[in-house]
Each structure stands twice: as C-alpha cells, then as structure tokens.
Design an enzyme around this catalytic site. Structure first.
Site, PDB file in Angstrom:
ATOM      1  N   ARG A  78      31.765   7.770 -17.800  1.00 11.57           N
ATOM      2  CA  ARG A  78      31.109   6.740 -16.976  1.00 11.57           C
ATOM      3  C   ARG A  78      31.899   5.436 -17.064  1.00 11.57           C
ATOM      4  O   ARG A  78      32.075   4.722 -16.086  1.00 11.57           O
ATOM      5  CB  ARG A  78      29.648   6.513 -17.401  1.00 11.57           C
ATOM      6  CG  ARG A  78      29.018   5.295 -16.709  1.00 11.57           C
ATOM      7  CD  ARG A  78      27.488   5.264 -16.716  1.00 11.57           C
ATOM      8  NE  ARG A  78      26.891   5.694 -17.951  1.00 11.57           N
ATOM      9  CZ  ARG A  78      26.912   5.011 -19.101  1.00 11.57           C
ATOM     10  NH1 ARG A  78      27.502   3.828 -19.169  1.00 11.57           N
ATOM     11  NH2 ARG A  78      26.350   5.501 -20.188  1.00 11.57           N
TER      12      ARG A  78
ATOM     13  N   TYR B  83      25.586  -1.833   8.839  1.00 10.47           N
ATOM     14  CA  TYR B  83      25.245  -0.427   8.631  1.00 10.47           C
ATOM     15  C   TYR B  83      23.770  -0.311   8.206  1.00 10.47           C
ATOM     16  O   TYR B  83      23.292  -1.130   7.414  1.00 10.47           O
ATOM     17  CB  TYR B  83      26.181   0.134   7.555  1.00 10.47           C
ATOM     18  CG  TYR B  83      25.881   1.549   7.179  1.00 10.47           C
ATOM     19  CD1 TYR B  83      26.203   2.592   8.041  1.00 10.47           C
ATOM     20  CD2 TYR B  83      25.253   1.856   5.971  1.00 10.47           C
ATOM     21  CE1 TYR B  83      25.915   3.899   7.706  1.00 10.47           C
ATOM     22  CE2 TYR B  83      24.968   3.168   5.633  1.00 10.47           C
ATOM     23  CZ  TYR B  83      25.295   4.180   6.501  1.00 10.47           C
ATOM     24  OH  TYR B  83      25.010   5.470   6.176  1.00 10.47           O
TER      25      TYR B  83
ATOM     26  N   ASP C 108      32.818  -5.193   4.619  1.00 12.88           N
ATOM     27  CA  ASP C 108      32.757  -3.737   4.710  1.00 12.88           C
ATOM     28  C   ASP C 108      33.878  -3.318   5.661  1.00 12.88           C
ATOM     29  O   ASP C 108      33.825  -3.567   6.860  1.00 12.88           O
ATOM     30  CB  ASP C 108      31.378  -3.306   5.241  1.00 12.88           C
ATOM     31  CG  ASP C 108      31.232  -1.785   5.329  1.00 12.88           C
ATOM     32  OD1 ASP C 108      32.258  -1.088   5.513  1.00 12.88           O
ATOM     33  OD2 ASP C 108      30.088  -1.295   5.242  1.00 12.88           O
TER      34      ASP C 108
END
Ligand code: PLP
Length: 393
Positions: free
Chosen positions: A50, A102, A174
């Site tokens: 992780r 989005y 984005d």
C-alpha cells in the site's frame, strides 16, 4: 528520464524501458503485498505494497515525467485519484468547480464533501468573470475539466491558473480527454493533473485506473501521505496494464484524432445532424483557446440528432461502435449522455446544459474511419426513412 527526445519516443525509451536486474523488456509485475526486511532498522525502499510497490513506482514515475511533474501517483480509479486529491482540503475550505464536470466528480462534490464541511460553487469555467466572482476568502481550489463532457467546452487553463495564484488557490485539471500527449496543464500553470487512466491512457477497455501528477514538492508529499492513508492504490497487475497501454498512447491518439476530424466533418455536412460539438472546428467557440493550450482536438466529439426516437433508430442500425459508457478505447464507443452519464441529472438541469434527448457522444477508436462513416451513413438512412414514414402517417 531524459527529456531530449519527443513525447512519442519517451513513451518507449524511458527509465523503465528494461528491468535493471534481468534486462527484461517489460516492467516486472511485483505481485507481493509485503517485503522481507533483512534488518528491521534498515527496511529498504519497500515494506508494504500500500505504501509502495516497484510496479506502481514505475507507473508513477512514468506519469510524473510525461506530465512534466516531480511526483506521480497511481490510484484504483479516476474517482479514487480525484477524491484523494480533494482530501488536500480541510473543513471550512471552498472549491470553485466547472458545472459540466464528470458525473462522478459532481457527485463527490455535491453529496460527499459537503458532509465534511467543504463548500463549493459550480460555475461556467469558460467565463473568467464568473470564475473570479465565485472566489471567496476561503476558496482553496479551482477545478477544471477541458474539453468538458459531453459538450466539449474549453476552459483557458493558463488564465484560470493565474487567477488561482493571484488568490492563493490551487488549480486542479482533469486531463482525461487530452492526456499528456495533447495537453500538459502543469506547463500552463496548473498545480495538479488528474486522470481517469481507464480511458485513453490505458486505452483498451480492460482496466479501471486513476493517475495524478504534480510539480509542487509540497503537494507531492501531502498527496503521497493521503494515498497511503486512504489506501485506494492501483494493484501491481493493473499498473502493468496501464504501462503497456501507455506505450502506444501517442500513435493511438494520432490515429483516433485524425479519424475524429473526418467523422466530425462528415456529420456536420449531413442534413439530419443538427449540431456537431468538436473543438477542432474553427466555429467552435473555444477553438482558439484550445489550439493555444493543446496540440490536437482529441478523439471525442458529440452530435445532435432530432430527438430520442432518432437516436433509438440510429443506435439500433449501426454495427461498429460499442454502445456503452466510457471512452478512449481502441474500439469506438458511442454513448447516450441523457440516459447514461447524465441520467441522474434532473431533466431541466440537463436541458439547460444542452444535453438533449438527441445528443450522442462518440469516442473514436482505431477502426478505419471510412468504415465508421459508412456505418453512420447506413444508420442515418434508417433515421431518414423512419422520419418520412412518420410524416406520411
Ligand atoms: C471516466 C472519467 C472519470 C472517472 O474515472 P474512473 O476511472 O471511471 O473512476 C473522471 N473524469 C473524466 C473526465 C472521466 O471521463
């Protein structure tokens, strides 16, 4: 990674072109959750996947370099990247965000962040005056998506970034629709670039992934901390799929963009098509801004048929594009925003934004564009026949 070569070449010849230990010409998939520590006082670079994994590192270094950043991050999805980025904010902070973001980002801002005391204002990002007016003393982030979905509106990244800097805010972009092959927001003054790598970057409709890149060491450090704290990391095997997709990004986008231009021209000349939204046309209101900040119009366009009935006939009679959500793949994908990406939006809100019952979005893939045009021609013949029939009745 050396910067002396062009982007197209650097996709292949970079620090990860072969494995240093074996010479393997593909990044090894380190499918391990934990790493042996020979000396617990000196655990080495990796201890737990992780926190860090060699395959993920390869992807993260690659996206950082391609976006001209210093730090890159790979997440379990585009939404994981975007959500984790918003965790840079704290209770009481405010976000100014484009109203045609989005759908998943809209939901995150609208339904989730508010519960944590993070406020927002949706604006028309193409209108700088409106953006400036929305900035408040507690505004921390201006959030851009350009071209936007599904109407391909263009926001001036450099102008918004300047406005942000002047007000001590960060700019997040984005960059999913353009990818670093066509648009590099960090060069234009943005602080953080976000991607749904599910789309053009991976490019084969076979993996869900998200990426982030920044050139600000402080943001890099904070985002690394958040990535490890939240844990929405991309698994080793999926990192490898994204790395493989990246190798062909430039040639895929070149081919698809060229085809998109041809198809946009074909559609705009067709009497049954009421409108074509494509930033590569000079008549597109954002075309000059787009041409300044990007090196191509991309492979996504939208177009309007008369109504839902016409869309139904058309979609039932075309053979080539996959009819689905998502975009940016080797196969062309046709989607119907009113019933797919924007289905959750109340109809008046949807219509106000121009997302009518006749609107279709096309992400152009790698088919021969002449085959696609022939397929559309055929579908439109059926639409014409159905309309003539209803007139006779
Ligand atoms: C698909 C998409 C996202 C979300 O990415 P996922 O990988 O589906 O989580 C974010 N932004 C844009 C522009 C997208 O197209």
């Amino acid at each position: 990674m050396t910067n002396k070569h062009t982007f197209q070449t650097r996709l292949l010849h970079n620090d990860h072109k072969f494995d240093r230990n074996t010479g393997a010409v593909s990044v090894p998939i380190q499918q391990a959750s934990t790493f042996h520590q020979a000396d617990f006082d000196n655990p080495g670079i990796y201890d737990y996947s992780r926190s860090g994994n060699p395959t993920r590192d390869a992807l993260e270094e690659t996206i950082a370099s391609l976006e001209k950043g210093t730090h890159g991050f790979a997440f379990a999805s585009g939404m994981a990247a975007i959500s984790t980025a918003f965790m840079l904010l704290s209770k009481g902070d405010h976000i100014v965000i484009s109203e045609d973001v989005y759908g998943g980002t809209f939901r995150m801002i609208n339904d989730v962040l508010g519960r944590f005391g993070i406020e927002h204002t949706f604006v028309n990002m193409t209108d700088l005056h409106e953006v400036a007016t929305a900035i408040k003393p507690n505004t921390k982030v201006l959030y851009i998506e350009t071209p936007s979905n599904p109407l391909l509106n263009i926001t001036d990244i450099q102008a918004v970034s300047k406005l942000a800097k002047a007000n001590n805010c960060l700019t997040f972009v984005d960059n999913t629709f353009m990818t670093p092959a066509l648009q590099q927001p960090l060069d234009l003054g943005a602080d953080l670039v976000l991607h749904s790598a599910t789309k053009f970057i991976a490019g084969h409709s076979d993996v869900v992934a998200g990426l982030a890149a920044t050139n600000d060491p402080e943001i890099g450090e904070q985002l690394g901390f958040l990535q490890n704290s939240f844990g929405s990391i991309l698994g080793a095997h999926d990192c490898w799929l994204v790395l493989r997709g990246l190798k062909t990004l430039d040639c895929r986008l070149k081919q698809s963009s060229e085809s998109a231009h041809k198809i946009a021209e074909y559609l705009s000349a067709h009497p049954l098509i009421e409108e074509v939204y494509y930033p590569g046309f000079n008549c597109h209101p954002g075309s000059s801004t787009h041409a300044y900040q990007s090196s191509g119009a991309g492979a996504v366009l939208s177009f309007k048929l008369k109504d839902e009935a016409a869309v139904r006939t058309f979609s039932q009679h075309i053979e080539l594009p996959v009819f689905a959500v998502s975009l940016g793949a080797v196969e062309s994908i046709l989607s119907y925003p009113a019933k797919m990406s924007h289905a959750a939006m109340p109809e008046p809100e949807r219509l106000k934004r121009g997302i009518t019952g006749g609107l279709l979005r096309l992400s152009v893939g790698l088919e021969n564009p002449e085959d696609l045009i022939q397929d559309f021609e055929n579908g439109l013949e059926y639409v014409k026949a159905a309309e003539q029939l209803s007139e006779v009745k």
